[in-house]
Design an enzyme around this catalytic site. Structure first.
Site, PDB file in Angstrom:
ATOM      1  N   LYS A  85       0.853  -1.201   0.000  1.00  0.00           N
ATOM      2  CA  LYS A  85       0.000   0.000   0.000  1.00  0.00           C
ATOM      3  C   LYS A  85       0.885   1.245   0.000  1.00  0.00           C
ATOM      4  O   LYS A  85       1.887   1.293   0.713  1.00  0.00           O
ATOM      5  CB  LYS A  85      -0.900  -0.024   1.243  1.00  0.00           C
ATOM      6  CG  LYS A  85      -1.940   1.075   1.305  1.00  0.00           C
ATOM      7  CD  LYS A  85      -2.819   0.909   2.545  1.00  0.00           C
ATOM      8  CE  LYS A  85      -3.924   1.942   2.610  1.00  0.00           C
ATOM      9  NZ  LYS A  85      -4.767   1.776   3.822  1.00  0.00           N
ATOM     10  N   SER A 160      -9.713   1.845   2.833  1.00  0.00           N
ATOM     11  CA  SER A 160      -8.826   2.563   1.951  1.00  0.00           C
ATOM     12  C   SER A 160      -7.798   1.678   1.240  1.00  0.00           C
ATOM     13  O   SER A 160      -7.225   2.103   0.230  1.00  0.00           O
ATOM     14  CB  SER A 160      -8.093   3.641   2.742  1.00  0.00           C
ATOM     15  OG  SER A 160      -7.238   3.065   3.692  1.00  0.00           O
ATOM     16  N   SER A 184      -9.974  -0.365   7.095  1.00  0.00           N
ATOM     17  CA  SER A 184      -9.341  -0.196   5.782  1.00  0.00           C
ATOM     18  C   SER A 184      -8.642  -1.421   5.209  1.00  0.00           C
ATOM     19  O   SER A 184      -8.272  -1.413   4.039  1.00  0.00           O
ATOM     20  CB  SER A 184      -8.339   0.961   5.833  1.00  0.00           C
ATOM     21  OG  SER A 184      -9.015   2.184   5.683  1.00  0.00           O
TER      22      SER A 184
END
Lengths: 490, 98
Positions: A85, A160, A184
């Protein structure tokens, strides 16, 4: 079957047995990325030089680990291609956090989790898309455009960590790292049909993770099986001098070693909280979750109705605590030491115009909200009140785990929604986290496991089952999850 | 709880974010909606409850005051390189005092 479709477990076995090389494994991933990423937009940056790292690994295999016996000494993630990420720093690579303000920022050091993965022999394929500074549930808040759900390109992948979850689901890597402040990792894992673990607060170091809300943030794995998630978790966990909240993992909560056929579900006490089955829950999602619970019962688990009475207050408490911490953490993006700067006539205007031009709407909204709730005269009625409620939420879990081994419910109240459907209503968007934020407030570990699918206009969309454990019980949680996985996938 | 346009302006100054008029109007509406949503917390009786201030129960984590890593050793060029504006090894900014 292409090599990029393998689990970590399968790929490691193949490398150990010399069935294929690291280069072949990495090339299959890079080819898939080249084919699919322009449609999915899961990756923000692709590391073409992963092929060089693969070649180096193959050279090691040819010399130091020549025979099959020698390869038993290989580190646990040797040659395994992973996605990261883009709010986790890798030295020498761009790290944007999905924001224009860090569009040209290059990391000067490795996050602790990256250093650990490198020591375990992993190879990085690139950095994945996310909602700006990890604030969102759909990746629509990324300054670089949304990621698409691999099951239906008109829908969001969740967020996210949507880029990481989509990359794992679409076989654009073997597994990935995400971060979870209010859901997330788990919510995008549910939307994309993969396994995502948010570890106990303190189990994994956040050094080198771009901070959002520091009393809630955790890094965790997203993978295609519970076993793979366990491999990644055990590689990244542990004490770290650079994050004082990170502690050595306590192994007292591990299940005893057992034979491969041991039924981890037998006599396990499963708490089913009534606060998870409420009117906000999509009836089609509920059906899949109930059916999973039934199968667990048939496999020997004991279902126990429980109550987490303060659950309805977790989301409002989160939306005070998280923005408050965000407003403090994001004060550093001021155009002085790194990132975007608007060269203005005064220092104040340099700050205010840099932030106006390079921060997105959701980030501004949360900074504004947090600034308000921490400002003079409001601290006690908002922030302090929310922290007291946080204590009550945590106590609910402590009491529940006196009676049950795990708690099970849905990960998200609905299915992956259409891109654009909720973008103009922040409160509607926040409700996506209704089942996940309490876990961050309490600090306990939880994972999302694919529970089944629901047909929606001719497309099968995944449903996530959320399994919550007591503090530092990840390995037990992952073993139970592995057993549930077996009974849910025919 | 509603928030006024004047308050939005005050917060934007505290937060060092310049807002357009359209943004001010939008935030007035949206922040009011969120504050109304979090108002639900007032239903909870918290008189005697201790606040939970962090994610752990740790207190005062100590370590020897020694360099423990070479993480940023020799990286000054990279760190200086990320300054948006610089002069030599220094980040260049507008005057702090008028």
């Amino acid at each position: 079957m292409r090599l990029n479709e393998l689990t970590i477990k399968q790929a490691s076995a193949g490398l150990h047995q010399k069935e294929f090389s690291v280069t072949e494994l990495v090339e299959d991933c890079l080819d898939a990325i080249k084919r699919e990423n322009k449609n999915l937009h899961a990756y923000l940056d692709i590391f073409e030089d992963a092929a060089d790292a693969a070649q180096k690994a193959d050279e090691m295999l040819g010399s130091k680990y020549q025979s099959v016996e020698m390869s038993n000494g290989l580190p646990s993630l040797f040659g395994i291609p992973l996605a990261i990420k883009d709010n986790i720093l890798i030295e020498g690579r761009r790290c944007t956090a999905g924001s224009k303000i860090l569009e040209n920022y290059t990391a000067a050091y490795d996050a602790t989790v990256i250093r650990k993965l490198k020591n375990h022999g992993a190879i990085f394929l690139g950095k994945t898309n996310l909602d700006e500074f990890a604030m969102g549930v759909s990746t629509e808040n990324s300054a670089f455009g949304p990621t698409k759900n691999p099951h239906d390109h008109t829908r969001v992948p969740g967020g996210s960590s949507g880029g990481s979850a989509a990359a794992v689901a679409a076989n654009l890597c073997l597994a990935a790292l995400g971060s979870d402040t209010g859901g997330s990792i788990r919510q995008p894992s549910a939307f994309c049909g993969v396994v995502g673990l948010k570890p106990t607060y303190g189990a994994v170091s956040r050094h080198g993770l771009i901070a959002m809300a520091s009393s809630l943030d955790q890094i965790g794995p997203i993978a295609r099986s519970a076993e793979d998630a366990a491999l990644l978790f055990n590689a990244i966990k542990g004490k770290d001098a650079f994050d004082a909240t990170a502690v050595a993992s306590d192994n007292s909560n591990q299940l005893p070693a057992a034979s491969a056929n041991y039924n981890f579900l037998k006599k396990i006490k499963v708490g089913v909280p009534k606060e998870y089955f409420i009117k906000e829950l999509d009836i089609k999602v509920e059906k899949v979750v109930r059916s999973a619970l039934e199968k667990m019962e048939q496999a020997g688990a004991e279902l126990i109705d429980i109550s987490l009475p303060n659950m309805p207050y977790a989301l409002p408490a989160y939306y005070i605590i998280a923005p408050s911490e965000i407003s403090a953490n994001l004060a550093r993006y001021d155009g002085i030491r790194y990132g975007y700067r608007h060269q203005a006539d005064s220092l104040y205007n340099t700050y205010a115009l840099s932030r106006q031009e390079a921060l997105g709407p959701e980030v501004k909204r949360r900074i504004m909200l947090g600034t308000y709730t921490l400002s003079a005269g409001y601290y006690e009625s908002y922030y302090l009140k929310a922290q007291k409620v946080r204590h009550l939420v945590r106590e609910d879990f402590r009491r529940a785990f006196d009676k049950v081994d795990i708690i099970v419910g849905p990960t998200a109240p609905g299915l992956a929604f259409k891109i654009g459907a909720k973008i103009n209503d922040p409160v509607q968007m926040y409700l996506e986290d209704i089942y996940t934020v309490a876990i961050n407030l309490a600090g306990v570990p939880a994972l999302s496991l694919p529970a089944g699918t629901v047909e929606e206009k001719g497309v099968r969309l995944p449903v996530g089952l959320q399994i919550i454990g007591t503090w530092f019980s990840e390995n037990k949680l992952l073993k139970i999850a592995g057993a549930i996985e077996k009974i849910l996938t025919p | 709880m509603t928030i006024t346009g004047k308050e939005v302006e005050h917060i934007s100054q505290l937060a060092r974010i310049e807002l357009t008029d359209a943004e001010k109007q939008k935030f007035e509406k949206e922040l009011s909606a969120i504050l109304e949503f979090v108002e639900k917390l007032n239903e909870v009786e918290t008189g005697e409850v201790e606040p939970t201030t962090g994610g752990t129960v740790l207190e005062n984590v100590m370590r020897p005051d020694e360099q423990t890593s070479q993480d940023l050793e020799g990286k000054s060029a990279e760190l200086i390189g990320s300054f948006p504006d610089k002069k030599g090894g220094w980040t260049k900014v507008k005057a702090v005092f008028d």
